[in-house]
Design a protein around this motif. Structure first.
Motif, short mmCIF file in Angstrom:
data_model
loop_
_atom_site.label_atom_id
_atom_site.label_comp_id
_atom_site.label_asym_id
_atom_site.label_seq_id
_atom_site.Cartn_x
_atom_site.Cartn_y
_atom_site.Cartn_z
N MET A 235 0.83 -1.21 0.00
CA MET A 235 0.00 0.00 0.00
C MET A 235 0.86 1.26 0.00
O MET A 235 2.03 1.25 0.40
N THR A 236 0.27 2.35 -0.45
CA THR A 236 0.90 3.67 -0.37
C THR A 236 0.68 4.23 1.03
O THR A 236 -0.45 4.32 1.50
N ARG A 237 1.79 4.61 1.70
CA ARG A 237 1.69 5.01 3.10
C ARG A 237 1.67 6.52 3.29
O ARG A 237 0.99 7.03 4.17
N ASP A 238 2.44 7.24 2.51
CA ASP A 238 2.52 8.70 2.67
C ASP A 238 1.33 9.33 1.96
O ASP A 238 1.35 9.58 0.76
N LEU A 239 0.30 9.58 2.73
CA LEU A 239 -0.97 9.99 2.14
C LEU A 239 -1.24 11.47 2.34
O LEU A 239 -0.85 12.08 3.34
N ILE A 240 -1.91 12.04 1.36
CA ILE A 240 -2.48 13.37 1.48
C ILE A 240 -3.92 13.19 1.92
O ILE A 240 -4.71 12.51 1.26
N THR A 241 -4.27 13.76 3.05
CA THR A 241 -5.61 13.57 3.61
C THR A 241 -6.31 14.91 3.82
O THR A 241 -5.70 15.98 3.71
N ALA A 242 -7.58 14.84 4.14
CA ALA A 242 -8.37 16.04 4.41
C ALA A 242 -9.25 15.79 5.63
O ALA A 242 -9.55 14.66 5.99
N ARG A 243 -9.66 16.90 6.26
CA ARG A 243 -10.58 16.84 7.38
C ARG A 243 -12.02 16.94 6.86
O ARG A 243 -12.26 17.46 5.77
N PRO A 244 -13.00 16.46 7.60
CA PRO A 244 -14.38 16.48 7.11
C PRO A 244 -14.93 17.88 6.88
O PRO A 244 -15.86 18.06 6.08
N ASP A 245 -14.36 18.91 7.55
CA ASP A 245 -14.86 20.27 7.35
C ASP A 245 -14.07 21.04 6.31
O ASP A 245 -14.25 22.25 6.15
N ALA A 246 -13.21 20.36 5.56
CA ALA A 246 -12.43 21.03 4.52
C ALA A 246 -13.36 21.48 3.39
O ALA A 246 -14.16 20.68 2.89
N PRO A 247 -13.28 22.76 2.95
CA PRO A 247 -14.15 23.23 1.86
C PRO A 247 -13.71 22.66 0.52
O PRO A 247 -12.60 22.15 0.36
N LEU A 248 -14.59 22.77 -0.48
CA LEU A 248 -14.29 22.24 -1.80
C LEU A 248 -13.07 22.90 -2.41
O LEU A 248 -12.31 22.25 -3.13
N THR A 249 -12.86 24.17 -2.13
CA THR A 249 -11.69 24.85 -2.70
C THR A 249 -10.39 24.22 -2.20
O THR A 249 -9.43 24.07 -2.97
N GLU A 250 -10.36 23.85 -0.95
CA GLU A 250 -9.16 23.19 -0.41
C GLU A 250 -8.97 21.81 -1.02
O GLU A 250 -7.85 21.41 -1.35
N LEU A 251 -10.08 21.08 -1.19
CA LEU A 251 -9.99 19.76 -1.81
C LEU A 251 -9.47 19.87 -3.24
O LEU A 251 -8.60 19.08 -3.66
N ALA A 252 -9.98 20.86 -3.97
CA ALA A 252 -9.53 21.06 -5.35
C ALA A 252 -8.05 21.39 -5.40
O ALA A 252 -7.31 20.91 -6.26
N ARG A 253 -7.58 22.20 -4.45
CA ARG A 253 -6.16 22.56 -4.42
C ARG A 253 -5.30 21.33 -4.13
O ARG A 253 -4.24 21.15 -4.75
N LEU A 254 -5.75 20.47 -3.22
CA LEU A 254 -4.98 19.25 -2.91
C LEU A 254 -4.90 18.33 -4.11
O LEU A 254 -3.83 17.75 -4.39
N THR A 300 -20.07 26.65 0.38
CA THR A 300 -20.70 26.00 1.54
C THR A 300 -20.41 24.51 1.64
O THR A 300 -20.43 23.94 2.73
N LEU A 301 -20.15 23.84 0.52
CA LEU A 301 -19.91 22.40 0.55
C LEU A 301 -18.59 22.07 1.22
O LEU A 301 -17.60 22.79 1.08
N MET A 302 -18.60 20.96 1.97
CA MET A 302 -17.38 20.50 2.63
C MET A 302 -17.11 19.04 2.25
O MET A 302 -17.95 18.39 1.61
N ALA A 303 -15.97 18.55 2.69
CA ALA A 303 -15.59 17.17 2.37
C ALA A 303 -16.63 16.18 2.87
O ALA A 303 -16.94 15.18 2.20
N SER A 304 -17.19 16.41 4.05
CA SER A 304 -18.18 15.49 4.61
C SER A 304 -19.46 15.43 3.78
O SER A 304 -20.21 14.46 3.88
N ASP A 305 -19.71 16.45 2.95
CA ASP A 305 -20.92 16.48 2.14
C ASP A 305 -20.81 15.62 0.89
O ASP A 305 -21.82 15.16 0.36
N ILE A 306 -19.60 15.43 0.40
CA ILE A 306 -19.45 14.73 -0.88
C ILE A 306 -18.66 13.44 -0.78
O ILE A 306 -18.57 12.69 -1.75
N MET A 307 -18.09 13.15 0.39
CA MET A 307 -17.25 11.96 0.50
C MET A 307 -18.08 10.68 0.43
O MET A 307 -19.26 10.66 0.77
N ARG A 308 -17.42 9.63 -0.01
CA ARG A 308 -18.03 8.31 -0.05
C ARG A 308 -17.82 7.63 1.30
O ARG A 308 -16.82 7.88 1.96
N PRO A 309 -18.74 6.75 1.71
CA PRO A 309 -18.56 6.08 3.01
C PRO A 309 -17.33 5.18 3.01
O PRO A 309 -16.88 4.72 1.95
#
Length: 372
Positions: A235-254, A300-309
């Motif tokens: 597996m790949t260990r060095d991961l880029i992760t996000a918090r559930p309250d991260a906005p879509l702009t931050e997710l797009a930048r990552l 207004t959208l955050m990571a928790s709104d669009i993430m898969r379970p």
């Protein structure tokens, strides 16, 4: 000699603990039946006695409790219907046809009722060979003593097999649950049933147990194929992760800055909450409508709104070969890997392809060495 080999024992080698377990179960079951006989019949005027076919039923119920022939329905209904068929043969069929028609009719009736139980044939034959108590009791003979003693033996088998670690009654096939079924077989219950029918084994083995056997075989093959390689090994260990309250702009930048295809969402303790793919980021923006709505949606959208379970996550010690079906046939692109409930890594198709290519190089080298 090759032909004579087929006449040798087909059963697995003798294992003392298992054989003692089965033999002790028969002792317990028939002891309870004997105690029932000693207490007398619950129906006035009828005699409860042990019938010889109960010994054969005990062999099935305690020695091969997973067999469809040994299940409660097969044992109880099979013995009872066989006694009724034998009574009908004694009443309407003249000798010397009585014995053959009683046993043949019992087999037909048991199969029609999906209650095939080999001792039922013995019940039918015994009834014909000793007709006096059968004719004297009439229809009641099928229930007292045959039915009530068989039911006692079945109850004893349920309790005894459960206490000694055997699954009884039969494990009926249902919708596959857990990682064992989801990751290993890729076969439906209908597929397994068709295999049993093709090889005429439907009366010897159930769908659920065939699934377990195939799953165990597939797991063993995967262990050999990948030399025991687990998800943690590739597996790949060095991961880029996000918090559930991260906005879509931050997710797009990552996604843009790190050239990644998936973004695990974790809490402050490293627990995996969900997974965001690039398609998950784009989809809500496409359906947002006019430009004003699009800007409002993006703010207004955050990571928790669009993430898969995170239900698709697998443990770190899972053999990697068991993921081949999920990544290939099921079209999954990425699989989160957890350890003690926390995110440990990510497995992608590229990781598996790299492992397969590495294995093919090793096999080619081995073949060249053999040919040399």
């Amino acid at each position: 000699m090759r032909s004579l080999r087929h006449l040798l024992p087909a059963m697995s080698p003798f294992r003392l603990p298992e054989q003692l377990r089965a033999a002790a179960g028969a002792v317990v079951g028939l002891l309870l039946c004997s105690l029932l006989v000693a207490t007398g019949s619950p129906v006035s005027g009828l005699t409860v006695a042990l019938v010889a076919p109960l010994g054969a039923s005990a062999v099935l119920l305690f020695a091969v409790p997973n067999s469809p022939l040994a299940q409660p329905w097969s044992a109880l209904v099979g013995n009872v219907i066989s006694a009724l068929v034998a009574l009908a043969a004694l009443t309407f069929v003249p000798a010397p046809w009585t014995a053959g028609l009683a046993v043949g009719g019992a087999i037909l009736a048991m199969m029609m009722l999906r209650a095939l139980h080999p001792p039922g044939g013995a019940v039918a034959l015994l009834s014909v060979l000793d007709p006096e108590p059968v004719l004297e009791a009439g229809v009641w003979f099928a229930f007292v003593p045959v039915g009530i003693t068989t039911a006692t033996l079945v109850v004893a088998a349920i309790g005894y097999n459960h206490l000694t670690g055997r699954a009884y009654p039969f494990r009926q096939a249902d919708t596959p649950k857990g990682r064992e079924a989801a990751l290993r077989l890729g076969l439906t219950n209908d597929d397994l049933g068709a295999l049993l029918s093709r090889f005429n084994q439907s009366t010897n083995l159930g769908v659920a147990d065939l699934g377990r056997l195939l799953a165990a075989a597939e797991e063993e093959a995967a262990q050999h194929r990948f030399n025991g390689t687990t998800c943690a090994d590739v597996m790949t260990r060095d991961l880029i992760t996000a918090r559930p309250d991260a906005p879509l702009t931050e997710l797009a930048r990552l996604f843009r800055d790190n050239a990644i295809k998936s973004l695990p969402v974790i809490d402050d303790h490293g627990k995996l909450l969900g997974l965001v793919l690039q398609a998950d980021l784009i989809a809500p923006l496409i359906v947002a409508g006019p430009v004003t709505a699009l800007r409002q949606k993006r703010s207004t959208l955050m990571a928790s709104d669009i993430m898969r379970p995170a239900t698709a996550a697998v443990p770190h010690d899972l053999p990697v070969g068991l993921l081949l079906n999920r990544l290939a046939a099921q079209g999954v692109e990425v699989v989160p890997v957890t350890r003690a409930g926390q995110l440990a890594g990510i497995l992608t198709r590229s990781d598996i392809i790299g492992l397969l290519l590495r294995g093919s190089d090793e096999r080619r080298a081995g073949l060249r060495g053999v040919s040399a």
